[in-house]
Design a protein around this motif. Sequence first.
Motif, short mmCIF file in Angstrom:
data_model
loop_
_atom_site.label_atom_id
_atom_site.label_comp_id
_atom_site.label_asym_id
_atom_site.label_seq_id
_atom_site.Cartn_x
_atom_site.Cartn_y
_atom_site.Cartn_z
N ASP A 1 6.11 -9.26 16.77
CA ASP A 1 4.92 -10.10 16.79
C ASP A 1 3.81 -9.41 16.01
OD1 ASP A 1 2.62 -11.53 17.41
OD2 ASP A 1 3.09 -11.69 19.54
N MET A 2 3.19 -10.13 15.07
CA MET A 2 2.12 -9.54 14.26
C MET A 2 0.96 -9.06 15.14
SD MET A 2 1.55 -8.82 11.05
CE MET A 2 2.40 -9.99 10.00
N GLN A 3 0.72 -9.75 16.25
CA GLN A 3 -0.39 -9.37 17.12
C GLN A 3 -0.11 -8.10 17.90
OE1 GLN A 3 -1.36 -12.86 19.46
NE2 GLN A 3 -2.60 -13.71 17.80
N ARG A 4 1.14 -7.65 17.88
CA ARG A 4 1.48 -6.36 18.50
C ARG A 4 1.95 -5.36 17.44
NH1 ARG A 4 1.40 -5.75 23.70
NH2 ARG A 4 2.98 -4.10 23.68
N THR A 5 1.39 -5.53 16.24
CA THR A 5 1.69 -4.66 15.09
C THR A 5 0.41 -4.00 14.63
OG1 THR A 5 3.55 -6.04 14.38
CG2 THR A 5 2.51 -4.65 12.70
N MET B 1 -4.93 -5.38 3.96
CA MET B 1 -3.62 -6.00 4.17
C MET B 1 -3.44 -6.35 5.64
SD MET B 1 0.25 -4.70 3.26
CE MET B 1 0.15 -3.18 4.23
N ALA B 2 -3.83 -5.44 6.53
CA ALA B 2 -3.72 -5.70 7.96
C ALA B 2 -4.57 -6.92 8.35
CB ALA B 2 -4.15 -4.48 8.76
N ILE B 3 -5.81 -6.97 7.85
CA ILE B 3 -6.68 -8.11 8.13
C ILE B 3 -6.04 -9.39 7.62
CG2 ILE B 3 -8.89 -9.16 7.53
CD1 ILE B 3 -10.03 -6.27 7.44
N ASN B 4 -5.54 -9.36 6.41
CA ASN B 4 -4.95 -10.55 5.80
C ASN B 4 -3.72 -11.04 6.56
OD1 ASN B 4 -6.91 -10.39 3.83
ND2 ASN B 4 -5.55 -9.50 2.27
N ALA B 5 -3.00 -10.10 7.18
CA ALA B 5 -1.77 -10.46 7.91
C ALA B 5 -2.03 -10.83 9.36
CB ALA B 5 -0.78 -9.30 7.84
N GLY B 6 -3.20 -10.45 9.89
CA GLY B 6 -3.47 -10.68 11.30
C GLY B 6 -2.98 -9.57 12.20
N ALA B 7 -2.80 -8.37 11.61
CA ALA B 7 -2.40 -7.18 12.38
C ALA B 7 -3.62 -6.31 12.64
CB ALA B 7 -1.35 -6.38 11.61
N ALA B 8 -3.49 -5.38 13.56
CA ALA B 8 -4.53 -4.38 13.77
C ALA B 8 -4.47 -3.34 12.64
CB ALA B 8 -4.34 -3.70 15.12
N GLY B 9 -5.57 -2.66 12.42
CA GLY B 9 -5.61 -1.62 11.39
C GLY B 9 -6.21 -0.34 11.93
N ILE B 10 -5.63 0.78 11.55
CA ILE B 10 -6.16 2.10 11.88
C ILE B 10 -6.35 2.86 10.59
CG2 ILE B 10 -5.62 4.34 12.95
CD1 ILE B 10 -4.19 2.85 15.16
N ALA B 11 -7.51 3.50 10.45
CA ALA B 11 -7.83 4.29 9.26
C ALA B 11 -7.59 5.76 9.51
CB ALA B 11 -9.29 4.07 8.87
N VAL B 12 -7.19 6.47 8.46
CA VAL B 12 -7.19 7.93 8.49
C VAL B 12 -8.15 8.41 7.39
CG1 VAL B 12 -4.87 8.08 9.46
CG2 VAL B 12 -5.15 8.19 6.98
N HIS B 13 -8.95 9.41 7.75
CA HIS B 13 -10.04 9.85 6.87
C HIS B 13 -9.69 11.05 6.02
CE1 HIS B 13 -13.47 7.78 9.35
NE2 HIS B 13 -12.70 6.93 8.70
N GLN C 1 -0.59 -1.72 23.58
CA GLN C 1 -1.02 -2.74 22.63
C GLN C 1 0.04 -3.11 21.60
OE1 GLN C 1 -5.09 -2.43 20.91
NE2 GLN C 1 -5.12 -0.39 21.83
N PHE C 2 0.85 -2.12 21.19
CA PHE C 2 1.68 -2.31 19.99
C PHE C 2 3.16 -2.03 20.27
CE2 PHE C 2 -2.48 -0.56 18.48
CZ PHE C 2 -3.00 -1.78 18.07
N ASP C 3 3.99 -2.76 19.57
CA ASP C 3 5.43 -2.49 19.56
C ASP C 3 5.88 -1.94 18.21
OD1 ASP C 3 5.85 -3.58 22.20
OD2 ASP C 3 5.63 -5.57 21.30
N LEU C 4 5.19 -2.37 17.14
CA LEU C 4 5.54 -1.96 15.77
C LEU C 4 4.38 -1.19 15.16
CD1 LEU C 4 7.14 -1.96 13.10
CD2 LEU C 4 6.33 -4.31 12.70
N ILE C 5 4.64 0.02 14.71
CA ILE C 5 3.64 0.86 14.06
C ILE C 5 4.07 1.04 12.60
CG2 ILE C 5 2.45 3.08 14.04
CD1 ILE C 5 3.10 3.35 17.02
N VAL C 6 3.24 0.55 11.68
CA VAL C 6 3.55 0.60 10.25
C VAL C 6 2.63 1.63 9.59
CG1 VAL C 6 3.78 -0.72 8.12
CG2 VAL C 6 4.12 -1.86 10.34
N PHE C 7 3.23 2.54 8.84
CA PHE C 7 2.48 3.59 8.16
C PHE C 7 2.49 3.37 6.65
CE2 PHE C 7 3.98 5.63 12.04
CZ PHE C 7 2.88 6.34 12.47
#
Length: 219
Positions: free
Chosen positions: A159-163, A175-187, A5-11
């Motif tokens: 590509d934002m869609q692969r971020t 921020m992810a929603i606003n940018a059009g990127a996927a988001g993953i949560a850590v609890h 799904q992704f090429d860029l993973i932002v933490f």
Amino acid sequence: MAKKQFDLIVFDWDGTLMDSTATIVACIQAAAKDLGLPIPDKKQASYVIGLGLQDAMQAVLPGLDSKYYPHMVERYRYHYLAKDKGLTLFDGVREMLKDLSQQGYFLAVATGKSRVGLNRALDAANLLSVFDATRCADETFSKPHPAMLHELTRELGQDMQRTVMIGDTTHDLQMAINAGAAGIAVHYGAHSAPELQALNPAYAAASVFELHAWLNENA
């Protein structure tokens, strides 16, 4: 292994890679105490983690005379700099980042820290060479504005869609929603699971090890 799904993973940094939430809360409370201001409780102080420092102080103690906020920032930095050398990465972070880098993902950081603060943290953790790009709150708009993700994708030609943006706060997911990127949560960071789940992340991890396993299987 082909990427799914992704090429860029932002933490995010604090509360996602670095076990710093409790220290940040204590420093916000200490800064308020130093100035004789109302001391925010743990939930109030936790909620503003991830915002730029000036924005965080305005959010945690809204309605103050504006003259207080620069002093809050100064006192916060004083307390934080006395404690940050004792902070550590969450268990499994170093191994996860090494594995993802070896698989060929672009790795980045988007943080509410200042540039000086992030560089100190990266240097102390010996991670300066791991990330392909980083953005800090004093260089652009603070979360949840999408600018950090727009700038990171442009810099790296992605590509934002692969971020995907990974973080422990609603500021990260918004921020992810606003940018059009996927988001993953850590609890295991600053915001509660129900707060994070309300923003419908693609996945929610209870630990770094769960996050690493999901990324290996799905990213």
